[in-house]
Write a protein that holds these residues in place. Structure first.
Motif, PDB file in Angstrom:
ATOM      1  N   MET A  42      40.274  15.330   4.101  1.00  0.00           N
ATOM      2  CA  MET A  42      39.124  15.016   4.945  1.00  0.00           C
ATOM      3  C   MET A  42      37.937  14.728   4.038  1.00  0.00           C
ATOM      4  N   SER A  43      37.074  13.813   4.464  1.00  0.00           N
ATOM      5  CA  SER A  43      35.900  13.439   3.675  1.00  0.00           C
ATOM      6  C   SER A  43      34.628  13.550   4.498  1.00  0.00           C
ATOM      7  N   PHE A  44      33.500  13.710   3.807  1.00  0.00           N
ATOM      8  CA  PHE A  44      32.165  13.718   4.399  1.00  0.00           C
ATOM      9  C   PHE A  44      31.372  12.623   3.695  1.00  0.00           C
ATOM     10  N   SER A  75      18.686  18.849   9.269  1.00  0.00           N
ATOM     11  CA  SER A  75      17.285  19.262   9.414  1.00  0.00           C
ATOM     12  C   SER A  75      16.415  18.331   8.574  1.00  0.00           C
ATOM     13  N   PRO A  76      15.090  18.480   8.626  1.00  0.00           N
ATOM     14  CA  PRO A  76      14.228  17.611   7.809  1.00  0.00           C
ATOM     15  C   PRO A  76      14.422  17.803   6.307  1.00  0.00           C
ATOM     16  N   THR A  77      15.075  18.882   5.892  1.00  0.00           N
ATOM     17  CA  THR A  77      15.194  19.180   4.460  1.00  0.00           C
ATOM     18  C   THR A  77      16.614  19.120   3.907  1.00  0.00           C
ATOM     19  N   LYS A  78      17.636  19.064   4.770  1.00  0.00           N
ATOM     20  CA  LYS A  78      19.001  19.050   4.248  1.00  0.00           C
ATOM     21  C   LYS A  78      20.004  18.600   5.305  1.00  0.00           C
ATOM     22  N   ILE A  79      21.169  18.198   4.807  1.00  0.00           N
ATOM     23  CA  ILE A  79      22.329  17.908   5.652  1.00  0.00           C
ATOM     24  C   ILE A  79      23.485  18.723   5.086  1.00  0.00           C
ATOM     25  N   THR A  80      24.080  19.556   5.923  1.00  0.00           N
ATOM     26  CA  THR A  80      25.139  20.464   5.478  1.00  0.00           C
ATOM     27  C   THR A  80      26.373  20.277   6.343  1.00  0.00           C
ATOM     28  N   GLY A  81      27.543  20.237   5.707  1.00  0.00           N
ATOM     29  CA  GLY A  81      28.799  20.112   6.425  1.00  0.00           C
ATOM     30  C   GLY A  81      29.615  21.388   6.330  1.00  0.00           C
ATOM     31  N   TYR A  82      30.367  21.691   7.384  1.00  0.00           N
ATOM     32  CA  TYR A  82      31.195  22.897   7.448  1.00  0.00           C
ATOM     33  C   TYR A  82      32.581  22.545   7.974  1.00  0.00           C
ATOM     34  N   VAL A 101      32.904  27.274   7.066  1.00  0.00           N
ATOM     35  CA  VAL A 101      32.666  27.377   5.621  1.00  0.00           C
ATOM     36  C   VAL A 101      32.004  26.097   5.112  1.00  0.00           C
ATOM     37  N   LYS A 102      30.910  26.244   4.376  1.00  0.00           N
ATOM     38  CA  LYS A 102      30.190  25.083   3.856  1.00  0.00           C
ATOM     39  C   LYS A 102      31.028  24.359   2.804  1.00  0.00           C
ATOM     40  N   TRP A 103      31.066  23.018   2.910  1.00  0.00           N
ATOM     41  CA  TRP A 103      31.802  22.235   1.922  1.00  0.00           C
ATOM     42  C   TRP A 103      31.021  21.023   1.432  1.00  0.00           C
ATOM     43  N   GLY A 109      43.365  25.988   9.406  1.00  0.00           N
ATOM     44  CA  GLY A 109      42.450  26.254  10.511  1.00  0.00           C
ATOM     45  C   GLY A 109      42.360  27.731  10.857  1.00  0.00           C
ATOM     46  N   SER A 110      41.251  28.363  10.521  1.00  0.00           N
ATOM     47  CA  SER A 110      41.061  29.777  10.837  1.00  0.00           C
ATOM     48  C   SER A 110      40.589  29.965  12.274  1.00  0.00           C
ATOM     49  N   GLY A 111      40.069  28.898  12.873  1.00  0.00           N
ATOM     50  CA  GLY A 111      39.503  29.006  14.206  1.00  0.00           C
ATOM     51  C   GLY A 111      38.045  29.398  14.193  1.00  0.00           C
ATOM     52  N   ASN A 112      37.497  29.713  13.017  1.00  0.00           N
ATOM     53  CA  ASN A 112      36.079  30.072  12.938  1.00  0.00           C
ATOM     54  C   ASN A 112      35.206  28.867  13.253  1.00  0.00           C
ATOM     55  N   GLN A 113      34.063  29.132  13.867  1.00  0.00           N
ATOM     56  CA  GLN A 113      33.103  28.085  14.191  1.00  0.00           C
ATOM     57  C   GLN A 113      31.805  28.333  13.430  1.00  0.00           C
ATOM     58  N   ALA A 114      31.222  27.273  12.899  1.00  0.00           N
ATOM     59  CA  ALA A 114      29.940  27.404  12.225  1.00  0.00           C
ATOM     60  C   ALA A 114      28.897  27.945  13.197  1.00  0.00           C
ATOM     61  N   ALA A 115      28.969  27.510  14.460  1.00  0.00           N
ATOM     62  CA  ALA A 115      27.988  27.949  15.455  1.00  0.00           C
ATOM     63  C   ALA A 115      28.006  29.461  15.624  1.00  0.00           C
TER      64      ALA A 115
END
Length: 363
Positions: free
Chosen positions: A272-274, A307-314, A318-320, A143-149
């Protein structure tokens, strides 16, 4: 609720179990997490052991508040145009025993809520096929503490919960489940869900009594969600899960059976899984997914951008995971749920617990 590589999209994957259980009784209802036997893996995670953050063994000094005491870091971290990362000392991530609720490390600022929706019914779990998600960059192992937001500049928080009260979850924001557990096994009980020390805790006991709840706020099509979570203890039979679930029961169980599980611990504390559910069982491929070796006992920030074009997890900014296939993008209104789901396998179950520091929603 291992060093491996993320697999690419397959036409048909290995058999897995998608979790949709009987709806809770007693006037509240909600979905079940998707539980899948995975057939593909993510890119290797760092072999460095999951490091605790600065001052990991000593919580930040408490400061007075209107409702008691919280950590200094929690009092200081207020959501603004984009919540800033917490000081290192506020990100202590020691594993806690199942019976404890440790002080969390973020801000306290409640957000707007929406009217209570009609209850949703859920069927029992069924077998489903899984396919892997497209390749993306690996996530940080600790856990780096970084937030995607913050990293991506998502702007102001529009809804959510900082869990600043004490006792039960804010009834204006949450419907707490009360009834049968996942696939009709065990029990979802209101008394398994509590708020204290600036965090939400959901406990599961050795007999399968556990809990979950469904958000009344941010019922919308598309948006961004981020949640800070750790799993103080996680028996593999308990799945801590953060879900985007359809507002309408027809959208949940007919046709596409949309469901976005943007963080699900389904193999104990090391992974962890998505899961992005894209079809009902029996209709070909049922979900795309990714999995990541990570110490879930540490505090991590899990996020999804839809969004209407993609689903992204972080994870920690960091995108995963990412799915850009048009047919796989949910196009119905959804909302947040938080669940600790029991998947008994016939063996002894160890009491488990998940803690959530905050949930924040962005436009």
């Amino acid at each position: 609720m291992l060093n491996k590589k993320l697999a690419t999209v397959l036409a048909v994957g290995a058999l897995s179990l998608t979790g949709c259980s009987l709806a809770p009784t007693g006037g509240t209802s909600g979905p079940d997490a998707a539980a899948a036997g995975l057939s593909a893996e993510t890119a290797p995670a760092s072999t460095t052991p999951a490091a605790t953050k600065a001052a990991a063994s000593t919580p930040a000094a408490p400061v007075p508040t209107a409702t008691g005491t919280k950590s200094a870091a929690k009092a200081a971290d207020k959501p603004g145009s984009a919540p800033a990362p917490k000081p290192a000392a506020a990100q202590a991530a020691t594993a806690a025993p199942a019976a404890s609720v440790l002080p969390a490390a973020t801000a306290a600022k409640p957000a707007a809520s929406a009217p209570t929706p009609a209850p949703v019914k859920a069927p029992v779990a069924q077998q489903a096929k899984a396919v892997p998600a497209a390749s993306v960059a690996p996530a940080a192992a600790t856990g780096s503490g970084n937030q995607a937001a913050t990293t991506l500049g998502w702007g102001p928080v529009i809804a959510g919960d900082e869990f600043s009260n004490t006792g039960v979850p804010d009834r204006a924001k949450w419907s707490v489940y009360n009834g049968k557990g996942h696939a009709g096994k065990g029990l979802r009980s209101r008394d398994a869900v509590t708020v204290g020390g600036g965090a939400l805790s959901i406990k599961g006991d050795a007999a399968g009594k556990t809990g979950g709840m469904s958000a009344k706020f941010a019922r919308q099509k598309y948006g961004k969600w981020e949640t800070r979570m750790r799993v103080a203890h996680n028996d593999p039979q308990y799945h801590p899960v953060l879900i985007l679930w359809p507002d309408n029961s027809a959208d949940a169980y007919n046709g596409k059976c949309w469901e976005i599980d943007y963080a699900e611990g389904n193999n104990g504390p090391g992974r962890m899984s998505f899961f992005n559910h894209i079809a009902c069982p029996g209709n070909g491929k049922v979900h795309t997914y990714a999995k990541k070796a990570i110490d879930t006992r540490q505090w991590h920030n899990y996020a999804v951008e839809w969004s209407p074009t993609k689903i992204t997890g972080y994870i920690d900014g960091v995108k995963w995971y990412e799915d850009t296939t048009p047919a796989n993008i949910a196009n119905v209104s959804m909302h947040q749920t938080i669940q600790l789901d029991w998947f008994p396998n016939g063996g002894a179950t160890t009491p488990s617990q998940m803690d959530v520091d905050w949930v924040r929603v962005y436009k």
